[in-house]
Design a protein around this motif. Structure first.
Motif, PDB file in Angstrom:
ATOM      1  N   THR A  42      86.717  45.094  49.626  1.00 11.53           N
ATOM      2  CA  THR A  42      87.055  45.130  48.205  1.00 11.53           C
ATOM      3  C   THR A  42      86.674  43.803  47.570  1.00 11.53           C
ATOM      4  O   THR A  42      86.250  42.862  48.249  1.00 11.53           O
ATOM      5  N   ARG A  43      86.862  43.708  46.263  1.00 15.07           N
ATOM      6  CA  ARG A  43      86.550  42.467  45.557  1.00 15.07           C
ATOM      7  C   ARG A  43      87.482  41.354  46.003  1.00 15.07           C
ATOM      8  O   ARG A  43      88.614  41.582  46.408  1.00 15.07           O
ATOM      9  N   GLY A  44      87.007  40.136  45.911  1.00 11.24           N
ATOM     10  CA  GLY A  44      87.821  38.974  46.265  1.00 11.24           C
ATOM     11  C   GLY A  44      87.163  38.172  47.374  1.00 11.24           C
ATOM     12  O   GLY A  44      86.149  38.564  47.943  1.00 11.24           O
ATOM     13  N   GLY A  45      87.760  37.049  47.640  1.00  8.19           N
ATOM     14  CA  GLY A  45      87.227  36.184  48.685  1.00  8.19           C
ATOM     15  C   GLY A  45      87.405  36.779  50.065  1.00  8.19           C
ATOM     16  O   GLY A  45      88.240  37.644  50.296  1.00  8.19           O
ATOM     17  N   GLN A  46      86.594  36.328  50.976  1.00  8.88           N
ATOM     18  CA  GLN A  46      86.653  36.819  52.341  1.00  8.88           C
ATOM     19  C   GLN A  46      87.769  36.117  53.117  1.00  8.88           C
ATOM     20  O   GLN A  46      87.937  34.901  53.007  1.00  8.88           O
ATOM     21  N   PRO A  47      88.546  36.860  53.897  1.00  3.04           N
ATOM     22  CA  PRO A  47      89.595  36.219  54.699  1.00  3.04           C
ATOM     23  C   PRO A  47      88.969  35.371  55.798  1.00  3.04           C
ATOM     24  O   PRO A  47      87.920  35.705  56.338  1.00  3.04           O
ATOM     25  N   ARG A  48      89.602  34.255  56.106  1.00  5.97           N
ATOM     26  CA  ARG A  48      89.091  33.373  57.157  1.00  5.97           C
ATOM     27  C   ARG A  48      89.714  33.668  58.512  1.00  5.97           C
ATOM     28  O   ARG A  48      89.086  33.473  59.534  1.00  5.97           O
ATOM     29  N   TYR A  49      90.977  34.108  58.499  1.00  8.96           N
ATOM     30  CA  TYR A  49      91.720  34.272  59.743  1.00  8.96           C
ATOM     31  C   TYR A  49      92.323  35.665  59.806  1.00  8.96           C
ATOM     32  O   TYR A  49      92.820  36.180  58.811  1.00  8.96           O
ATOM     33  N   SER A  50      92.312  36.250  60.981  1.00  7.83           N
ATOM     34  CA  SER A  50      92.909  37.573  61.153  1.00  7.83           C
ATOM     35  C   SER A  50      94.421  37.454  61.291  1.00  7.83           C
ATOM     36  O   SER A  50      94.970  36.366  61.500  1.00  7.83           O
ATOM     37  N   ALA A  51      95.082  38.594  61.187  1.00 12.33           N
ATOM     38  CA  ALA A  51      96.536  38.621  61.387  1.00 12.33           C
ATOM     39  C   ALA A  51      96.899  38.178  62.802  1.00 12.33           C
ATOM     40  O   ALA A  51      97.908  37.509  63.012  1.00 12.33           O
TER      41      ALA A  51
ATOM     42  N   THR B 272      99.380  31.852  66.186  1.00 12.11           N
ATOM     43  CA  THR B 272      99.551  30.434  65.875  1.00 12.11           C
ATOM     44  C   THR B 272     100.974  30.139  65.438  1.00 12.11           C
ATOM     45  O   THR B 272     101.583  29.154  65.886  1.00 12.11           O
ATOM     46  N   LEU B 273     101.541  30.990  64.579  1.00  8.00           N
ATOM     47  CA  LEU B 273     102.914  30.761  64.119  1.00  8.00           C
ATOM     48  C   LEU B 273     103.937  30.954  65.238  1.00  8.00           C
ATOM     49  O   LEU B 273     104.957  30.263  65.283  1.00  8.00           O
ATOM     50  N   ARG B 274     103.666  31.857  66.165  1.00  3.99           N
ATOM     51  CA  ARG B 274     104.575  32.009  67.312  1.00  3.99           C
ATOM     52  C   ARG B 274     104.539  30.768  68.204  1.00  3.99           C
ATOM     53  O   ARG B 274     105.582  30.331  68.686  1.00  3.99           O
TER      54      ARG B 274
ATOM     55  N   LEU C 100      98.731  28.251  57.248  1.00  2.00           N
ATOM     56  CA  LEU C 100      99.893  28.543  58.090  1.00  2.00           C
ATOM     57  C   LEU C 100     101.193  28.416  57.297  1.00  2.00           C
ATOM     58  O   LEU C 100     102.082  29.262  57.403  1.00  2.00           O
ATOM     59  N   ARG C 101     101.289  27.371  56.494  1.00  2.00           N
ATOM     60  CA  ARG C 101     102.496  27.160  55.691  1.00  2.00           C
ATOM     61  C   ARG C 101     102.697  28.320  54.707  1.00  2.00           C
ATOM     62  O   ARG C 101     103.793  28.846  54.552  1.00  2.00           O
ATOM     63  N   ARG C 102     101.614  28.731  54.055  1.00  4.79           N
ATOM     64  CA  ARG C 102     101.698  29.820  53.074  1.00  4.79           C
ATOM     65  C   ARG C 102     102.056  31.145  53.749  1.00  4.79           C
ATOM     66  O   ARG C 102     102.925  31.875  53.283  1.00  4.79           O
ATOM     67  N   ARG C 103     101.435  31.447  54.873  1.00  5.77           N
ATOM     68  CA  ARG C 103     101.698  32.716  55.560  1.00  5.77           C
ATOM     69  C   ARG C 103     103.054  32.729  56.256  1.00  5.77           C
ATOM     70  O   ARG C 103     103.644  33.790  56.442  1.00  5.77           O
ATOM     71  N   ALA C 104     103.565  31.562  56.646  1.00  5.84           N
ATOM     72  CA  ALA C 104     104.871  31.494  57.319  1.00  5.84           C
ATOM     73  C   ALA C 104     105.997  31.914  56.378  1.00  5.84           C
ATOM     74  O   ALA C 104     107.040  32.376  56.845  1.00  5.84           O
ATOM     75  N   ARG C 105     105.792  31.779  55.084  1.00  8.77           N
ATOM     76  CA  ARG C 105     106.821  32.181  54.115  1.00  8.77           C
ATOM     77  C   ARG C 105     107.055  33.685  54.119  1.00  8.77           C
ATOM     78  O   ARG C 105     108.151  34.140  53.838  1.00  8.77           O
TER      79      ARG C 105
END
Length: 127
Positions: free
Chosen positions: A36-45, A51-53, A88-93
């Protein structure tokens, strides 16, 4: 205490860490291109959750976590993207990550396409 050498070896083994990355985890580490439109993701789920675990497991700050994952990728000779500390900080929220509590003995980390699994010890099964 009757066997001091065995006791010392047991204490050293408490700091033992083994990490396995399955082939499907290596493939799933890179983010799939967005259709879809928008920037490409850099990291997968898988990359973010793993990483967060590890961050939660070792009680690290975000920058230290970025350094740990970078070191692991270098040691394992994987050419995979390392999630940066701001991502990481943004996704950890929005992602609650709670690792299983540590037990005595070695801890095995298995990383597959479904994420990180913490295994207190490897037991063979007879099935």
């Amino acid at each position: 205490m009757t066997n001091g050498a065995a006791y010392e070896a047991g204490l050293r083994q408490h700091g033992s860490l083994t990490i396995w990355f399955s082939e499907d985890a290596v493939q799933a580490w890179r983010a799939a291109p967005r259709t879809t439109r928008g920037g490409q993701p850099r990291y997968s789920a898988v990359a973010i959750e793993t990483t967060l675990r590890l961050r939660a497991l070792f009680h690290l700050a975000f920058r230290q976590t970025e350094g740990l994952i970078g070191s692991l990728m270098q040691l394992l000779q994987f050419d995979l993207p390392v999630p940066d500390h701001t991502t990481l900080r943004r996704r950890a929220r929005t992602l609650a990550v709670v690792p299983r509590p540590l037990t005595s003995g070695p801890l095995y980390l298995l990383v597959n396409s479904s994420g990180l699994k913490l295994i207190p010890s490897c037991r063979s099964t007879d099935t």
